[in-house]
Design a protein around this motif. Sequence first.
Motif, PDB file in Angstrom:
ATOM      1  N   ASP A 115       7.207   0.763   2.168  1.00  0.00           N
ATOM      2  CA  ASP A 115       5.744   0.304   2.430  1.00  0.00           C
ATOM      3  C   ASP A 115       5.099   0.909   3.811  1.00  0.00           C
ATOM      4  OD1 ASP A 115       3.683  -1.433   1.324  1.00  0.00           O
ATOM      5  OD2 ASP A 115       4.590  -3.233   2.606  1.00  0.00           O
ATOM      6  N   ASN A 116       6.113   1.002   4.804  1.00  0.00           N
ATOM      7  CA  ASN A 116       5.796   1.322   5.934  1.00  0.00           C
ATOM      8  C   ASN A 116       5.341   2.943   6.089  1.00  0.00           C
ATOM      9  OD1 ASN A 116       5.854  -0.353   8.874  1.00  0.00           O
ATOM     10  ND2 ASN A 116       7.192  -1.188   7.196  1.00  0.00           N
ATOM     11  N   ARG A 207       6.235  -5.577   9.238  1.00  0.00           N
ATOM     12  CA  ARG A 207       5.719  -5.473   8.056  1.00  0.00           C
ATOM     13  C   ARG A 207       4.507  -4.507   8.015  1.00  0.00           C
ATOM     14  NH1 ARG A 207       3.733 -11.226   5.940  1.00  0.00           N
ATOM     15  NH2 ARG A 207       1.866 -10.408   7.066  1.00  0.00           N
ATOM     16  N   SER A 208       4.139  -4.106   6.905  1.00  0.00           N
ATOM     17  CA  SER A 208       3.417  -2.980   6.680  1.00  0.00           C
ATOM     18  C   SER A 208       1.858  -3.615   6.793  1.00  0.00           C
ATOM     19  CB  SER A 208       3.278  -2.412   5.446  1.00  0.00           C
ATOM     20  OG  SER A 208       2.750  -2.900   4.398  1.00  0.00           O
ATOM     21  N   PRO A 209       0.725  -2.779   6.764  1.00  0.00           N
ATOM     22  CA  PRO A 209      -0.496  -3.256   6.734  1.00  0.00           C
ATOM     23  C   PRO A 209      -1.105  -4.301   5.871  1.00  0.00           C
ATOM     24  CG  PRO A 209      -0.426  -0.888   7.320  1.00  0.00           C
ATOM     25  CD  PRO A 209       1.007  -1.128   7.027  1.00  0.00           C
ATOM     26  N   LEU A 429      -5.789  -8.361  -4.094  1.00  0.00           N
ATOM     27  CA  LEU A 429      -4.953  -9.315  -3.619  1.00  0.00           C
ATOM     28  C   LEU A 429      -4.947  -9.447  -2.354  1.00  0.00           C
ATOM     29  CD1 LEU A 429      -1.754  -7.902  -5.805  1.00  0.00           C
ATOM     30  CD2 LEU A 429      -3.485  -9.790  -6.439  1.00  0.00           C
ATOM     31  N   PRO A 430      -4.618 -10.815  -1.697  1.00  0.00           N
ATOM     32  CA  PRO A 430      -4.781 -10.990  -0.567  1.00  0.00           C
ATOM     33  C   PRO A 430      -3.542 -10.570   0.193  1.00  0.00           C
ATOM     34  CG  PRO A 430      -4.254 -13.073  -1.654  1.00  0.00           C
ATOM     35  CD  PRO A 430      -4.479 -11.924  -2.607  1.00  0.00           C
ATOM     36  N   VAL A 431      -3.629 -10.438   1.461  1.00  0.00           N
ATOM     37  CA  VAL A 431      -2.469 -10.213   2.602  1.00  0.00           C
ATOM     38  C   VAL A 431      -1.687 -11.458   2.545  1.00  0.00           C
ATOM     39  CG1 VAL A 431      -1.710  -9.083   4.623  1.00  0.00           C
ATOM     40  CG2 VAL A 431      -3.482  -8.037   3.559  1.00  0.00           C
TER      41      VAL A 431
END
Length: 447
Positions: A115-116, A207-209, A429-431
């Motif tokens: 993800d990063n 965490r990623s964006p 989808l929301p973060v």
Amino acid sequence: MSAPARTLHLGAILAGVGTTHDDWRDPDLPGDASVDIQWYIDAARRAEAAKFDLVFIVDSPYITPDSAPHFLNRLEPLTLLSALAVSTSRIGLVATLTTSYWEPYNVARQFASLDNISRGRAAWNVVTTGLEGAARNYGRDDHFDHAERYQRAAEFVSVVQGLWDSYEDDAFPRDKAAGVFLDKGKQHPLNHKGRFFSVAGPLALTRSPQGQPVIFQAGDSDAGRDLGATIADATFASAENFEAAQAYYADLKARAKAKGRDPEQIKVFPGVVVTLADTQEEAERLAAQHEAELDLDKLLVQLGRPFNYHDFRQYDLDAPFPDLSHVSLNGYKGHAERIVRTAREENLTLREAAWRFGRWRSGFVGTPEVVADEIERWFVGRAADGFNIHVSKPGAFAQFTEKVVPILQQRGLFRTEYTAQTLRGHLGLPVPANRHAVARTLGQAAE
């Protein structure tokens, strides 16, 4: 305010030389496509150029000599998608990984890394492993019981998501002048002790964006659907026809709503095979030709896969579908039970069952307009939120991206440009908020 209009989503299943026994013979397909990283890069870039939401990698940890060509020799999904992450810039990257034979800390670290690396484009397709033979590859004599697999999966995902929140988003000030790299108050251990796992944490990665990787889920049994309704942002569904797809869609959304979730925040992606031609007659001829070329012996192998590769070649082809009461259904339980139930209700012979269930049934056949019509019918009719298109035959996928996608775009169903950077953004989808940051805010508000 009115609810935003639904948007169609598209994924590409990159299955190399194919998950059926004959795809690999396509003259345009390299014989080593399943282990050729350049084939995957080219396919992913084509999907990205067509503005697809994601590419999807299927996987399982057990094979036999009779397994389909792609299963016999393929790259590990997370390693593969790490290469695609630096070869693409927008398209989502979905990897299948089982909860039955891994550990949550490893999985949390691997997917958070992807993800990063991809800057927020990773997704995990959660499966519990349908093939009982996998147990012997991981030091076990017997596969986990079906119900236990899903209970384990629910706890597994919860632990992984907890680890993904180990750091609040502003945990690293990296203040060189003050000599402060980490705000220690914003690093959080997990200290999980449950029925299946004991995991202290924290995870050594931020965490990623997109906050956390997207969760896909694939499972059609009652327990599988319930897990999907609980944890999934999207599901990879199999549907024999429009009516079956509608029924699955309604059931999954109802289960999600009953759990207090917004049903629109779980996307349903049936997998489909597309046969295209310039005329309807030619498309139907190609589909019929493909059917005629299918090998019954190989269809029997495919039929046996949901039953842990049970050998159906031992039975009389024209006798009623055999009694399988002695065969364990502790594998692809939902699929196996549906085969047994349908064969009994419709009095199918083994030959008929092999032709019915030994090949991929969800197929759209026709001209680009006809295929676009069918996609629109499923989407508008709430049988799907999107589709995972099987990619094995290069020419067929090129036709889909060049001829069908523009029609969907002209109709306003599908994007013409990416409007988001992350997979969550593509899917609407929301973060997810960091749980510790939320608790901190709630605590401050209560003071």
